[in-house]
Design a protein around this motif. Structure first.
Motif, PDB file in Angstrom:
ATOM      1  N   THR A  28       0.838  -1.213   0.000  1.00  0.00           N
ATOM      2  CA  THR A  28       0.000   0.000   0.000  1.00  0.00           C
ATOM      3  C   THR A  28       0.867   1.254   0.000  1.00  0.00           C
ATOM      4  O   THR A  28       0.609   2.205  -0.753  1.00  0.00           O
ATOM      5  CB  THR A  28      -0.914   0.005   1.237  1.00  0.00           C
ATOM      6  N   LEU A  29       1.900   1.252   0.829  1.00  0.00           N
ATOM      7  CA  LEU A  29       2.785   2.415   0.898  1.00  0.00           C
ATOM      8  C   LEU A  29       3.604   2.567  -0.381  1.00  0.00           C
ATOM      9  O   LEU A  29       3.849   3.689  -0.840  1.00  0.00           O
ATOM     10  CB  LEU A  29       3.706   2.303   2.108  1.00  0.00           C
ATOM     11  N   LEU A  30       4.027   1.458  -0.968  1.00  0.00           N
ATOM     12  CA  LEU A  30       4.750   1.530  -2.244  1.00  0.00           C
ATOM     13  C   LEU A  30       3.856   2.101  -3.338  1.00  0.00           C
ATOM     14  O   LEU A  30       4.320   2.830  -4.221  1.00  0.00           O
ATOM     15  CB  LEU A  30       5.268   0.156  -2.649  1.00  0.00           C
ATOM     16  N   ASP A  31       2.569   1.753  -3.278  1.00  0.00           N
ATOM     17  CA  ASP A  31       1.625   2.315  -4.245  1.00  0.00           C
ATOM     18  C   ASP A  31       1.522   3.827  -4.074  1.00  0.00           C
ATOM     19  O   ASP A  31       1.489   4.578  -5.059  1.00  0.00           O
ATOM     20  CB  ASP A  31       0.253   1.666  -4.061  1.00  0.00           C
ATOM     21  N   LYS A  32       1.522   4.298  -2.827  1.00  0.00           N
ATOM     22  CA  LYS A  32       1.490   5.739  -2.570  1.00  0.00           C
ATOM     23  C   LYS A  32       2.778   6.404  -3.058  1.00  0.00           C
ATOM     24  O   LYS A  32       2.754   7.504  -3.623  1.00  0.00           O
ATOM     25  CB  LYS A  32       1.298   6.008  -1.075  1.00  0.00           C
ATOM     26  N   VAL A  33       3.918   5.735  -2.823  1.00  0.00           N
ATOM     27  CA  VAL A  33       5.193   6.262  -3.300  1.00  0.00           C
ATOM     28  C   VAL A  33       5.183   6.375  -4.813  1.00  0.00           C
ATOM     29  O   VAL A  33       5.615   7.387  -5.387  1.00  0.00           O
ATOM     30  CB  VAL A  33       6.364   5.362  -2.842  1.00  0.00           C
ATOM     31  N   ALA A  34       4.692   5.309  -5.482  1.00  0.00           N
ATOM     32  CA  ALA A  34       4.659   5.305  -6.946  1.00  0.00           C
ATOM     33  C   ALA A  34       3.772   6.436  -7.469  1.00  0.00           C
ATOM     34  O   ALA A  34       4.143   7.154  -8.411  1.00  0.00           O
ATOM     35  CB  ALA A  34       4.151   3.957  -7.461  1.00  0.00           C
ATOM     36  N   THR A  35       2.604   6.613  -6.847  1.00  0.00           N
ATOM     37  CA  THR A  35       1.701   7.698  -7.259  1.00  0.00           C
ATOM     38  C   THR A  35       2.357   9.053  -7.063  1.00  0.00           C
ATOM     39  O   THR A  35       2.280   9.933  -7.934  1.00  0.00           O
ATOM     40  CB  THR A  35       0.390   7.625  -6.450  1.00  0.00           C
ATOM     41  N   TYR A  36       3.013   9.224  -5.910  1.00  0.00           N
ATOM     42  CA  TYR A  36       3.698  10.481  -5.630  1.00  0.00           C
ATOM     43  C   TYR A  36       4.790  10.756  -6.665  1.00  0.00           C
ATOM     44  O   TYR A  36       4.900  11.866  -7.199  1.00  0.00           O
ATOM     45  CB  TYR A  36       4.309  10.434  -4.231  1.00  0.00           C
ATOM     46  N   LYS A  37       5.619   9.748  -6.944  1.00  0.00           N
ATOM     47  CA  LYS A  37       6.702   9.912  -7.910  1.00  0.00           C
ATOM     48  C   LYS A  37       6.159  10.236  -9.298  1.00  0.00           C
ATOM     49  O   LYS A  37       6.697  11.096 -10.014  1.00  0.00           O
ATOM     50  CB  LYS A  37       7.554   8.635  -7.970  1.00  0.00           C
ATOM     51  N   GLU A  38       5.112   9.551  -9.700  1.00  0.00           N
ATOM     52  CA  GLU A  38       4.530   9.782 -11.027  1.00  0.00           C
ATOM     53  C   GLU A  38       3.993  11.202 -11.154  1.00  0.00           C
ATOM     54  O   GLU A  38       4.211  11.877 -12.165  1.00  0.00           O
ATOM     55  CB  GLU A  38       3.415   8.761 -11.281  1.00  0.00           C
ATOM     56  N   LYS A  39       3.306  11.676 -10.131  1.00  0.00           N
ATOM     57  CA  LYS A  39       2.747  13.028 -10.185  1.00  0.00           C
ATOM     58  C   LYS A  39       3.851  14.081 -10.116  1.00  0.00           C
ATOM     59  O   LYS A  39       3.776  15.114 -10.792  1.00  0.00           O
ATOM     60  CB  LYS A  39       1.736  13.223  -9.058  1.00  0.00           C
ATOM     61  N   SER A  40       4.890  13.825  -9.303  1.00  0.00           N
ATOM     62  CA  SER A  40       6.011  14.769  -9.220  1.00  0.00           C
ATOM     63  C   SER A  40       6.731  14.884 -10.554  1.00  0.00           C
ATOM     64  O   SER A  40       7.073  15.980 -11.009  1.00  0.00           O
ATOM     65  CB  SER A  40       6.998  14.314  -8.133  1.00  0.00           C
ATOM     66  N   GLU A  41       6.951  13.736 -11.204  1.00  0.00           N
ATOM     67  CA  GLU A  41       7.610  13.749 -12.513  1.00  0.00           C
ATOM     68  C   GLU A  41       6.743  14.434 -13.556  1.00  0.00           C
ATOM     69  O   GLU A  41       7.251  15.112 -14.450  1.00  0.00           O
ATOM     70  CB  GLU A  41       7.936  12.317 -12.951  1.00  0.00           C
ATOM     71  N   ALA A  42       5.421  14.251 -13.451  1.00  0.00           N
ATOM     72  CA  ALA A  42       4.515  14.905 -14.399  1.00  0.00           C
ATOM     73  C   ALA A  42       4.612  16.420 -14.287  1.00  0.00           C
ATOM     74  O   ALA A  42       4.633  17.138 -15.299  1.00  0.00           O
ATOM     75  CB  ALA A  42       3.077  14.440 -14.157  1.00  0.00           C
ATOM     76  N   ILE A  43       4.688  16.936 -13.051  1.00  0.00           N
ATOM     77  CA  ILE A  43       4.813  18.386 -12.842  1.00  0.00           C
ATOM     78  C   ILE A  43       6.139  18.891 -13.403  1.00  0.00           C
ATOM     79  O   ILE A  43       6.210  19.920 -14.079  1.00  0.00           O
ATOM     80  CB  ILE A  43       4.695  18.720 -11.347  1.00  0.00           C
TER      81      ILE A  43
END
Length: 410
Positions: free
Chosen positions: A153-168
């Motif tokens: 669950t936490l890795l999924d949150k990390v992945a979402t965070y990284k993806e959104k940060s890279e998108a910005i």
């Protein structure tokens, strides 16, 4: 103690990629890619999995295998989260993700982590050994997941965070790339005109026997300067750029001044402000949702803002929150957060849903960044064409002014 040493040696060696073909227990043909220290070790591993290898070939690796980028880390986090959620054991998940990576450098990084995990090291400790690729935020979230027994669950949150940060980041880079590219093209065209075209006109004007217009003479003087001292001017400019980048990396004060100026630049400044707020809110939401204490979370949030002005502000907020002050008051005291953001954080604190309200702030400002980038691109296109036309057109007009003057005399 001895097994740990053995594992370390295996980790250093396991950086070879092999492609193999064979048959499984049912006699079906199977093929794939695996990483192993040598062909013999791979054959043993395949037989252990019930596969009779028929053909194994080592895949060529060029150079260092390319640089590991933040986007690669985001993909790694997403793949690992997906496999752990599917019930695949961690060591096997690392093997699969490593084998599927196209970059040898990424393969080696993943297998280094896998070797540490096999030796009994916790995942967050194994990740912390590679600070260039896994920041404190990533490590802290993984540690929280391990302690809570919800790593996937936490890795999924990390992945979402990284993806959104890279998108910005990509959005901001996209906004700055087009004008920079056009400026470079305009500079190259100008240099070509000054070195090759204007000297031909100068030879033509020498036979006129009349004084040249001031604008034309000014352009010719610039052309002569570029022809005679262009190499030295280029070296001087290159040295200045190198010195700027060198001191920018090593001087925090210089970065602070530059980041402060960047936030006040028209058009670009608002985008950078919104991007920093979006990263602040997204990181805060991710950390708080993972159960990380607020004071500890703010330390990771500061490093994720991407701007020293915001980083310093968040660190001051952390100190104030540690003394018992509310996050809302600490944000108000800094004076860099919009009132809407402060009020939504206040609502989140009062209702006990700080992670949810921070996520809403992040989503709003991520959309704002997208809209601002699109608007800036639409605004800059005609503006850049005007600037390009003025520069190139000005040079052309300067060369034709004497011809127009001569026509008037005749």
């Amino acid at each position: 103690m001895a097994p740990a040493a053995t594992a370390t040696v295996r980790t250093i060696k396991r950086d070879l990629s092999f492609a193999w073909e064979g048959r499984d227990k049912r006699g079906n043909r199977v093929k794939g890619k695996s990483l192993a220290p040598d062909e013999a070790a791979l054959r043993v591993e395949l037989r252990r999995q019930g596969i009779a290898p028929a053909r194994i070939r080592k895949q060529a690796q060029s150079g260092k295998g390319g640089k590991v980028k933040p986007g690669d880390i985001a993909v790694f986090a997403r793949q690992l989260a997906t496999m752990l959620a599917a019930g695949i054991p961690m060591v096997q998940a690392f093997e699969i993700v490593g084998s599927g990576s196209e970059k040898p450098s990424m393969q080696k990084l993943i297998l280094d982590i896998k070797g540490d995990v096999e030796a009994g090291t916790s995942l967050h400790e194994a990740l912390a050994k590679h600070p260039l690729y896994f920041d404190d935020l990533f490590v802290n979230l993984v540690e929280a997941g391990e302690q809570a027994g919800a790593l996937e669950t936490l890795l999924d949150k990390v992945a979402t965070y990284k993806e959104k940060s890279e998108a910005i980041k990509k959005k901001v880079k996209k906004a700055l790339f087009y004008p920079a590219a056009v400026v470079v093209v305009a500079f190259i065209v100008t240099i070509i005109l000054l070195i090759f075209v204007i000297p031909e006109f100068q030879k033509l004007f020498e036979g006129f026997g009349a004084s040249l217009p001031a604008f034309t003479q000014f352009v010719i003087n610039i052309s002569l300067l570029v022809q005679h001292d262009g190499i030295y001017l280029g070296l001087l400019a290159g040295g200045a750029v190198f010195a700027f980048l060198y001191f920018k990396k090593r001087s925090r004060k210089m970065r602070q001044v530059l980041d402060r100026i960047a936030l006040k630049v028209p058009v670009v400044g608002p985008i950078l402000n919104k991007a920093a707020i979006a990263r602040y809110a997204r990181t805060l939401s991710t950390m708080f949702a993972a159960g990380v204490p607020l004071v500890e979370a703010l330390e990771s949030v500061a490093g994720a803002c991407g701007n020293i002005v915001y980083e310093d502000a968040v660190m001051k907020m952390k100190d104030e929150v540690a003394t018992g002050q509310r996050l809302q008051r600490a944000m108000e005291a800094r004076g860099i957060f919009p009132n809407m953001v402060v009020q939504m954080i206040a609502v989140g604190e009062e209702s006990g849903s700080l992670d949810t309200m921070s996520a809403k702030v992040a989503t709003f400002y991520e959309a704002e960044v997208d809209n601002a980038v699109d608007a800036m691109s639409s605004l800059l296109e005609p503006l850049i064409m005007v600037v390009l036309g003025v520069i190139v057109g000005g040079l052309v007009i300067a060369m034709y002014l004497p011809i127009f003057k001569m026509g008037q005399v005749i």
